[in-house]
Design a protein around this motif. Structure first.
Motif, PDB file in Angstrom:
ATOM      1  N   SER A  33       0.835  -1.202   0.000  1.00  0.00           N
ATOM      2  CA  SER A  33       0.000   0.000   0.000  1.00  0.00           C
ATOM      3  C   SER A  33       0.866   1.248   0.000  1.00  0.00           C
ATOM      4  O   SER A  33       1.874   1.312   0.711  1.00  0.00           O
ATOM      5  CB  SER A  33      -0.913   0.024   1.229  1.00  0.00           C
ATOM      6  OG  SER A  33      -1.914  -0.956   1.103  1.00  0.00           O
ATOM      7  N   THR A  66      -3.328   3.352  -1.026  1.00  0.00           N
ATOM      8  CA  THR A  66      -3.922   2.470  -2.024  1.00  0.00           C
ATOM      9  C   THR A  66      -3.056   1.229  -2.196  1.00  0.00           C
ATOM     10  O   THR A  66      -1.834   1.327  -2.241  1.00  0.00           O
ATOM     11  CB  THR A  66      -4.047   3.216  -3.375  1.00  0.00           C
ATOM     12  OG1 THR A  66      -4.886   4.351  -3.173  1.00  0.00           O
ATOM     13  CG2 THR A  66      -4.629   2.330  -4.454  1.00  0.00           C
ATOM     14  N   GLY A  67      -3.693   0.061  -2.307  1.00  0.00           N
ATOM     15  CA  GLY A  67      -2.965  -1.174  -2.543  1.00  0.00           C
ATOM     16  C   GLY A  67      -2.557  -1.289  -4.001  1.00  0.00           C
ATOM     17  O   GLY A  67      -3.387  -1.127  -4.900  1.00  0.00           O
TER      18      GLY A  67
END
Length: 182
Positions: free
Chosen positions: A29, A96-97
């Motif tokens: 992430s 965010t992954g």
């Protein structure tokens, strides 16, 4: 504060090795301060199985969706160490992954020896129906593995939107005629 060369991913050199000539990656992430940041490069630790070396490509995916790839291939020599692949322009999202992926092609038959540590569900592989090197599958068919690969992304933080303010206080203005200030 501003971090110099901020990264996300796995910056440690793993204690185990894995030989591969498929797409190998890591899920990670992005930090909360990475929103609007430009992805600069992906780095992977390892070395080729053959002294003639080869070429390394890299890409970033969201799940199985292709987002961006290398700006140019990186020539891999026969040394072991961090291999840096410069990326084409891509604006990251905060927290965010992402799947950080690398792909290697030997100049002769062989493979790249990756470093990793065993961590559940941290690695990604793609081996089926690969497009010709250095292309990337769209979409990918990534499988999850328990290898946290020594792969990380470097990015340039977005410019700050904080604007310094200058305040003036008219009561502090000084007007003097004929005096000497020391």
């Amino acid at each position: 504060g501003v971090r110099i060369d901020p990264t996300f991913g796995y910056t440690s050199v793993g204690g185990s090795t894995q030989n591969a000539n498929v797409i190998i990656g890591l899920t990670s992430s992005s930090p909360s301060d990475a929103g609007g940041a430009n992805l600069d490069s992906l780095s992977v630790y390892g070395g080729p199985s053959h002294v003639s070396g080869g070429s390394m490509a890299a890409a970033i995916y969201s799940g199985n969706t292709f987002l961006a790839q290398q700006s140019s291939l990186t020539t891999i020599t026969n040394s072991v160490g961090w291999k840096v692949v410069n990326m084409s322009s891509y604006s990251l999202s905060a927290s965010t992954g992402y799947n950080l992926l690398t792909r290697y092609q030997q100049s002769v038959s062989g493979f790249f020896t990756y470093r990793h540590d065993t961590v559940s569900n941290s690695g990604r592989n793609e081996a089926a129906s690969l497009p010709a090197f250095p292309a990337w599958p769209t979409p990918a068919n990534l499988t999850t593995v328990n290898n946290r690969r020594s792969i990380y992304a470097t990015y340039t933080a977005a410019p700050s939107t904080d604007v310094p303010t200058v305040e003036t206080d008219p009561a502090q203005d000084v007007t003097d005629s004929g005096a000497t200030l020391h």
